[in-house]
Scaffold this active site. Structure first.
Site, mmCIF file in Angstrom:
data_model
loop_
_atom_site.group_PDB
_atom_site.id
_atom_site.type_symbol
_atom_site.label_atom_id
_atom_site.label_comp_id
_atom_site.label_asym_id
_atom_site.label_seq_id
_atom_site.Cartn_x
_atom_site.Cartn_y
_atom_site.Cartn_z
ATOM 1 N NE ARG A 197 5.977 -0.356 10.266
ATOM 2 C CZ ARG A 197 4.896 -0.354 9.490
ATOM 3 N NH1 ARG A 197 4.920 0.335 8.364
ATOM 4 N NH2 ARG A 197 3.826 -1.015 9.822
ATOM 5 N NE ARG A 212 2.008 -4.868 11.027
ATOM 6 C CZ ARG A 212 3.091 -4.739 10.268
ATOM 7 N NH1 ARG A 212 4.258 -5.220 10.684
ATOM 8 N NH2 ARG A 212 3.013 -4.123 9.116
ATOM 9 N NE ARG A 262 -4.824 -1.201 10.001
ATOM 10 C CZ ARG A 262 -3.721 -0.754 9.413
ATOM 11 N NH1 ARG A 262 -3.636 0.481 9.001
ATOM 12 N NH2 ARG A 262 -2.703 -1.545 9.242
ATOM 13 N NE ARG A 307 7.702 -2.677 6.418
ATOM 14 C CZ ARG A 307 6.403 -2.434 6.583
ATOM 15 N NH1 ARG A 307 5.700 -1.912 5.599
ATOM 16 N NH2 ARG A 307 5.832 -2.741 7.720
ATOM 17 C CE LYS A 324 -2.041 -1.084 3.919
ATOM 18 N NZ LYS A 324 -1.388 -2.365 4.250
HETATM 19 P P1 AP5 Z 1 4.849 -1.582 1.926
HETATM 20 O O1 AP5 Z 1 4.553 -0.738 0.736
HETATM 21 O O2 AP5 Z 1 5.574 -0.973 3.063
HETATM 22 O O3 AP5 Z 1 3.501 -2.322 2.404
HETATM 23 P P2 AP5 Z 1 2.243 -1.769 3.210
HETATM 24 O O4 AP5 Z 1 1.038 -2.426 2.606
HETATM 25 O O5 AP5 Z 1 2.266 -0.289 3.283
HETATM 26 O O6 AP5 Z 1 2.516 -2.457 4.616
HETATM 27 P P3 AP5 Z 1 2.419 -1.868 6.095
HETATM 28 O O7 AP5 Z 1 3.181 -2.830 6.959
HETATM 29 O O8 AP5 Z 1 2.800 -0.438 6.153
HETATM 30 O O9 AP5 Z 1 0.911 -2.018 6.360
HETATM 31 P P4 AP5 Z 1 0.221 -2.063 7.696
HETATM 32 O O10 AP5 Z 1 -1.181 -1.920 7.241
HETATM 33 O O11 AP5 Z 1 0.529 -3.250 8.527
HETATM 34 O O12 AP5 Z 1 0.884 -0.870 8.542
HETATM 35 P P5 AP5 Z 1 0.458 0.627 8.821
HETATM 36 O O13 AP5 Z 1 1.676 1.440 8.830
HETATM 37 O O14 AP5 Z 1 -0.684 1.023 7.968
HETATM 38 O O15 AP5 Z 1 5.662 -2.873 1.413
HETATM 39 C C1 AP5 Z 1 6.150 -3.836 2.341
HETATM 40 C C2 AP5 Z 1 7.554 -4.310 1.948
HETATM 41 O O16 AP5 Z 1 7.468 -5.018 0.723
HETATM 42 C C3 AP5 Z 1 8.572 -3.173 1.688
HETATM 43 O O17 AP5 Z 1 9.857 -3.606 2.059
HETATM 44 C C4 AP5 Z 1 8.484 -2.954 0.184
HETATM 45 O O18 AP5 Z 1 9.699 -2.425 -0.344
HETATM 46 C C5 AP5 Z 1 8.246 -4.383 -0.282
HETATM 47 N N1 AP5 Z 1 7.460 -4.460 -1.506
HETATM 48 C C6 AP5 Z 1 6.456 -3.621 -1.918
HETATM 49 N N2 AP5 Z 1 5.970 -4.049 -3.108
HETATM 50 C C7 AP5 Z 1 6.663 -5.185 -3.412
HETATM 51 C C8 AP5 Z 1 6.619 -6.105 -4.490
HETATM 52 N N3 AP5 Z 1 5.759 -5.932 -5.485
HETATM 53 N N4 AP5 Z 1 7.456 -7.163 -4.485
HETATM 54 C C9 AP5 Z 1 8.337 -7.344 -3.476
HETATM 55 N N5 AP5 Z 1 8.449 -6.501 -2.432
HETATM 56 C C10 AP5 Z 1 7.605 -5.446 -2.388
HETATM 57 O O19 AP5 Z 1 -0.094 0.512 10.312
HETATM 58 C C11 AP5 Z 1 0.777 0.212 11.375
HETATM 59 C C12 AP5 Z 1 0.008 0.130 12.677
HETATM 60 O O20 AP5 Z 1 -0.599 1.414 12.976
HETATM 61 C C13 AP5 Z 1 -1.175 -0.850 12.716
HETATM 62 O O21 AP5 Z 1 -0.734 -2.166 12.972
HETATM 63 C C14 AP5 Z 1 -2.002 -0.248 13.845
HETATM 64 O O22 AP5 Z 1 -1.447 -0.536 15.098
HETATM 65 C C15 AP5 Z 1 -1.871 1.249 13.604
HETATM 66 N N6 AP5 Z 1 -2.908 1.789 12.714
HETATM 67 C C16 AP5 Z 1 -2.705 2.390 11.493
HETATM 68 N N7 AP5 Z 1 -3.882 2.738 10.942
HETATM 69 C C17 AP5 Z 1 -4.844 2.340 11.823
HETATM 70 C C18 AP5 Z 1 -6.252 2.391 11.804
HETATM 71 N N8 AP5 Z 1 -6.930 2.922 10.771
HETATM 72 N N9 AP5 Z 1 -6.923 1.884 12.867
HETATM 73 C C19 AP5 Z 1 -6.269 1.343 13.909
HETATM 74 N N10 AP5 Z 1 -4.932 1.266 14.001
HETATM 75 C C20 AP5 Z 1 -4.220 1.749 12.953
HETATM 76 MG MG MG Z 2 2.509 1.104 4.863
#
Ligand code: AP5
Ligand code: MG
Length: 215
Positions: A154, A165, A88, A127, A13
């Site tokens: 992270r 997660r 979410r 990552r 994402k």
């Molecule tokens: P990346 O692009 O970083 O993936 P992502 O989908 O953004 O993954 P996240 O881990 O950021 O998602 P998340 O939803 O768990 O975390 P968030 O920060 O939103 O890609 C991942 C890796 O793969 C990278 O190394 C990238 O280079 C690689 N990659 C990308 N594309 C690729 C490909 N095609 N092939 C190979 N490799 C690839 O949330 C974190 C925390 O915040 C949550 O757990 C929660 O505690 C809190 N939080 C955030 N939003 C809310 C909400 N709305 N409600 C409640 N809690 C929340």
């Molecule tokens: Mg992300």
């Protein structure tokens, strides 16, 4: 163009949202990035969110809804936005619907990046994240190409937190797919392939390019 990038942890994402931001010059609103900035600054919200995020659980809905209400009120969202990581939960989606109605906006598309669990676990384990601009990079990258900062892992990319997660995603976030599918908003994009292969699929899904995607 008002977009939601939807998908499990590690589905890409953040990676694809950053590319859409560069191309269309509309803000990339990642609730994870917003929370990590609060943690880094040591604000009361950051202090509350830190242990929740570290173990891979969700921050309470009312807090998240307040964050998005404030963010969508900023003038840079006038020409569109890319939401990443919000909503979410069903209560977040319902609150967002009410908010969008209030401000006279709606989603143009929900892009679902489809990636299976073993690939997610592999990606998250390796990552690397820039502590300055929060961009993420594949395993083996050591320095941020934009600002030269040393990349870090992270806190919630440790194996126990990744497992939690993914479980929380499956129980609380997966139901959103049907919520948005019932309105015909979801375009499913095959999220496995190189980052450069997936970008044109996302463009096609939002009606701005050629590639492979289906609803
Ligand atoms: P990346 O692009 O970083 O993936 P992502 O989908 O953004 O993954 P996240 O881990 O950021 O998602 P998340 O939803 O768990 O975390 P968030 O920060 O939103 O890609 C991942 C890796 O793969 C990278 O190394 C990238 O280079 C690689 N990659 C990308 N594309 C690729 C490909 N095609 N092939 C190979 N490799 C690839 O949330 C974190 C925390 O915040 C949550 O757990 C929660 O505690 C809190 N939080 C955030 N939003 C809310 C909400 N709305 N409600 C409640 N809690 C929340
Ligand atoms: Mg992300």
């Amino acid at each position: 163009m008002n977009l939601l990038l939807y998908g499990p942890p590690g589905s890409g994402k953040g990676t694809q949202a950053a590319m859409l931001h560069d191309r269309f010059d509309i803000p990339h609103i990642s609730t994870g990035d917003i929370l990590r900035a609060e943690v880094k600054s040591g604000t009361p919200l950051g202090k509350q969110a830190q242990p929740i995020m570290a173990r891979g659980d969700y921050v309470p809905d009312d807090i998240m809804i307040g964050i998005i209400r404030n963010r969508l009120a900023q003038p840079d969202t006038a020409n569109g936005f890319i939401l990443d990581g919000f909503p979410r939960t069903i209560p977040q989606a319902e609150a967002l619907d009410r908010l969008l109605t209030e401000i006279g906006k709606e989603f143009d598309r929900v892009v679902y990046l489809k990636v299976e669990t073993p690939e997610l676990v592999k990606r998250l384990a390796g990552r690397m994240t820039c502590p300055v601009d929060q961009k993420t990079y594949p395993p083996g990258t050591t320095t941020c190409p934009t600002d030269g900062a040393a990349l870090i892992q992270r806190e919630d990319d440790k194996p126990e937190a990744v497992k939690q997660r993914i479980e929380v995603y499956l129980s609380k976030t997966l139901p959103l797919l049907d919520y948005y599918r019932s309105r015909g908003l979801v375009s499913e994009v095959e999220g496995v392939g190189t980052i450069e292969e997936i970008h044109p699929r996302v463009l096609k899904a939002v009606g701005r390019g050629s590639g492979v995607a289906n609803s």
